[in-house]
Design an enzyme around this catalytic site. Sequence first.
Site, PDB file in Angstrom:
ATOM      1  N   LYS A   1      -0.270 -10.082   8.191  1.00 32.65           N
ATOM      2  CA  LYS A   1      -0.077  -8.696   8.610  1.00 32.65           C
ATOM      3  C   LYS A   1      -1.435  -8.220   9.087  1.00 32.65           C
ATOM      4  O   LYS A   1      -2.375  -8.079   8.302  1.00 32.65           O
ATOM      5  CB  LYS A   1       0.426  -7.832   7.452  1.00 32.65           C
ATOM      6  CG  LYS A   1       0.521  -6.356   7.798  1.00 32.65           C
ATOM      7  CD  LYS A   1       0.925  -5.511   6.587  1.00 32.65           C
ATOM      8  CE  LYS A   1       0.933  -4.032   6.934  1.00 32.65           C
ATOM      9  NZ  LYS A   1       1.290  -3.169   5.767  1.00 32.65           N
TER      10      LYS A   1
ATOM     11  N   THR B   1       0.826  -1.200   0.000  1.00 32.52           N
ATOM     12  CA  THR B   1       0.000   0.000   0.000  1.00 32.52           C
ATOM     13  C   THR B   1       0.865   1.257   0.000  1.00 32.52           C
ATOM     14  O   THR B   1       0.619   2.198  -0.769  1.00 32.52           O
ATOM     15  CB  THR B   1      -0.908   0.020   1.241  1.00 32.52           C
ATOM     16  OG1 THR B   1      -1.705  -1.168   1.262  1.00 32.52           O
ATOM     17  CG2 THR B   1      -1.818   1.234   1.232  1.00 32.52           C
TER      18      THR B   1
ATOM     19  N   TYR C   1      -2.551 -10.206   4.224  1.00 30.76           N
ATOM     20  CA  TYR C   1      -2.576  -8.796   4.640  1.00 30.76           C
ATOM     21  C   TYR C   1      -4.017  -8.403   4.891  1.00 30.76           C
ATOM     22  O   TYR C   1      -4.802  -8.267   3.961  1.00 30.76           O
ATOM     23  CB  TYR C   1      -1.921  -7.940   3.549  1.00 30.76           C
ATOM     24  CG  TYR C   1      -1.904  -6.447   3.803  1.00 30.76           C
ATOM     25  CD1 TYR C   1      -2.158  -5.898   5.053  1.00 30.76           C
ATOM     26  CD2 TYR C   1      -1.603  -5.581   2.760  1.00 30.76           C
ATOM     27  CE1 TYR C   1      -2.125  -4.527   5.257  1.00 30.76           C
ATOM     28  CE2 TYR C   1      -1.561  -4.203   2.952  1.00 30.76           C
ATOM     29  CZ  TYR C   1      -1.828  -3.682   4.200  1.00 30.76           C
ATOM     30  OH  TYR C   1      -1.799  -2.331   4.402  1.00 30.76           O
TER      31      TYR C   1
ATOM     32  N   ARG D   1      -9.288  -0.395   4.454  1.00 31.85           N
ATOM     33  CA  ARG D   1      -9.021  -0.044   3.063  1.00 31.85           C
ATOM     34  C   ARG D   1      -9.697  -0.993   2.083  1.00 31.85           C
ATOM     35  O   ARG D   1      -9.955  -0.615   0.945  1.00 31.85           O
ATOM     36  CB  ARG D   1      -7.508  -0.031   2.793  1.00 31.85           C
ATOM     37  CG  ARG D   1      -6.751   0.990   3.610  1.00 31.85           C
ATOM     38  CD  ARG D   1      -5.315   1.153   3.154  1.00 31.85           C
ATOM     39  NE  ARG D   1      -5.239   1.990   1.963  1.00 31.85           N
ATOM     40  CZ  ARG D   1      -4.485   3.100   1.868  1.00 31.85           C
ATOM     41  NH1 ARG D   1      -3.763   3.498   2.888  1.00 31.85           N
ATOM     42  NH2 ARG D   1      -4.472   3.792   0.754  1.00 31.85           N
TER      43      ARG D   1
ATOM     44  N   ILE E   1       5.234  -4.680   9.932  1.00 30.69           N
ATOM     45  CA  ILE E   1       5.433  -4.205   8.568  1.00 30.69           C
ATOM     46  C   ILE E   1       5.041  -2.736   8.621  1.00 30.69           C
ATOM     47  O   ILE E   1       3.870  -2.404   8.746  1.00 30.69           O
ATOM     48  CB  ILE E   1       4.618  -5.015   7.559  1.00 30.69           C
ATOM     49  CG1 ILE E   1       5.130  -6.470   7.552  1.00 30.69           C
ATOM     50  CG2 ILE E   1       4.708  -4.409   6.156  1.00 30.69           C
ATOM     51  CD1 ILE E   1       4.361  -7.409   6.646  1.00 30.69           C
TER      52      ILE E   1
ATOM     53  N   TYR F   1     -12.909  -4.159  -2.649  1.00 29.60           N
ATOM     54  CA  TYR F   1     -14.096  -3.794  -3.402  1.00 29.60           C
ATOM     55  C   TYR F   1     -15.075  -4.969  -3.579  1.00 29.60           C
ATOM     56  O   TYR F   1     -16.269  -4.823  -3.373  1.00 29.60           O
ATOM     57  CB  TYR F   1     -13.765  -3.190  -4.784  1.00 29.60           C
ATOM     58  CG  TYR F   1     -14.995  -2.663  -5.506  1.00 29.60           C
ATOM     59  CD1 TYR F   1     -15.560  -1.453  -5.148  1.00 29.60           C
ATOM     60  CD2 TYR F   1     -15.606  -3.401  -6.512  1.00 29.60           C
ATOM     61  CE1 TYR F   1     -16.700  -0.985  -5.777  1.00 29.60           C
ATOM     62  CE2 TYR F   1     -16.745  -2.951  -7.141  1.00 29.60           C
ATOM     63  CZ  TYR F   1     -17.292  -1.736  -6.775  1.00 29.60           C
ATOM     64  OH  TYR F   1     -18.423  -1.282  -7.386  1.00 29.60           O
TER      65      TYR F   1
END
Length: 294
Positions: A164, A46, A135, A140, A206, A109
Amino acid sequence: MAIFKGAGVAIVTPFHEDGSVNYEKFAELVEFQIENGTDAIIVCGTTGESSTLTHEEHLDVIKFCVETVNGRIPVVAGTGSNCTETAVYLSTEAEKYGVDGLLVVTPYYNKATQNGLYEHFKQIADSVKLPIILYNVPSRTGCNILPQTAVRICSEVSNVVGIKEASGNISQVAKLAALAQGKIDIYSGNDDMIVPLLSLGGKGVISVLSNVAPRQTHEICSKFFEGDVEASCKEQLRAIELCDALFCEVNPIPVKAALNLMGKEVGSLRRPLTDMEPANVERLRGTMKEYGIL
């Protein structure tokens, strides 16, 4: 064995004024990280603006990172997508370049079901031999990997070895750690929660913070692992205001501004991200001065 232990930097992708990737600056950033004790480079995540890199750029940056690091520390490549086939393509190509592992984000999405997440990650993992870190960043992606699902994936898919965790929900992380019983390498995806996550058995972080404070972020982890929890906690708390400033606008807007304030000349951002608001730049500048990196 974990892909890495400690502080891995979610490294930015620097751009020229015309928007093209600035590989010379990228190499300088890699050297800055290695010189300051960073334990791994996480490329094209990201923070690296992977969502606005073309597939060709994405893979070129990964290849360049591997060549620049040259085996000195592990390189983990972000190869996730909301399209399973695209994630498979990026993952298989990255494997050819010699990365040490993959970071695969929850599909965004689409809002997959938990079973859909299992099938997505399994198909990607089956296409490569590399170890994979999931992740989870629901703020997000709009999709949360539940602890039970993460444990199922890691139990049934041999090369999915870690996660993560960037949900910001320490209760969820505790539930995951309890269910996993040490079978999943858990990394903090939130710089303000490194020590709490390490206390639950986490392997490291991370980190966005590590872009501007690599030595300090490394030491939060290393001191904890050495048993000096008090010093680790002290460094974590000292960084809290800087962490807040680095997320006062959406990542990676502030961290790129911070690097530019440090003279790293990483350039601007690709749209739809825009440069940091002037008032927030001044807030960031003040926080960096107080922290001692300006």
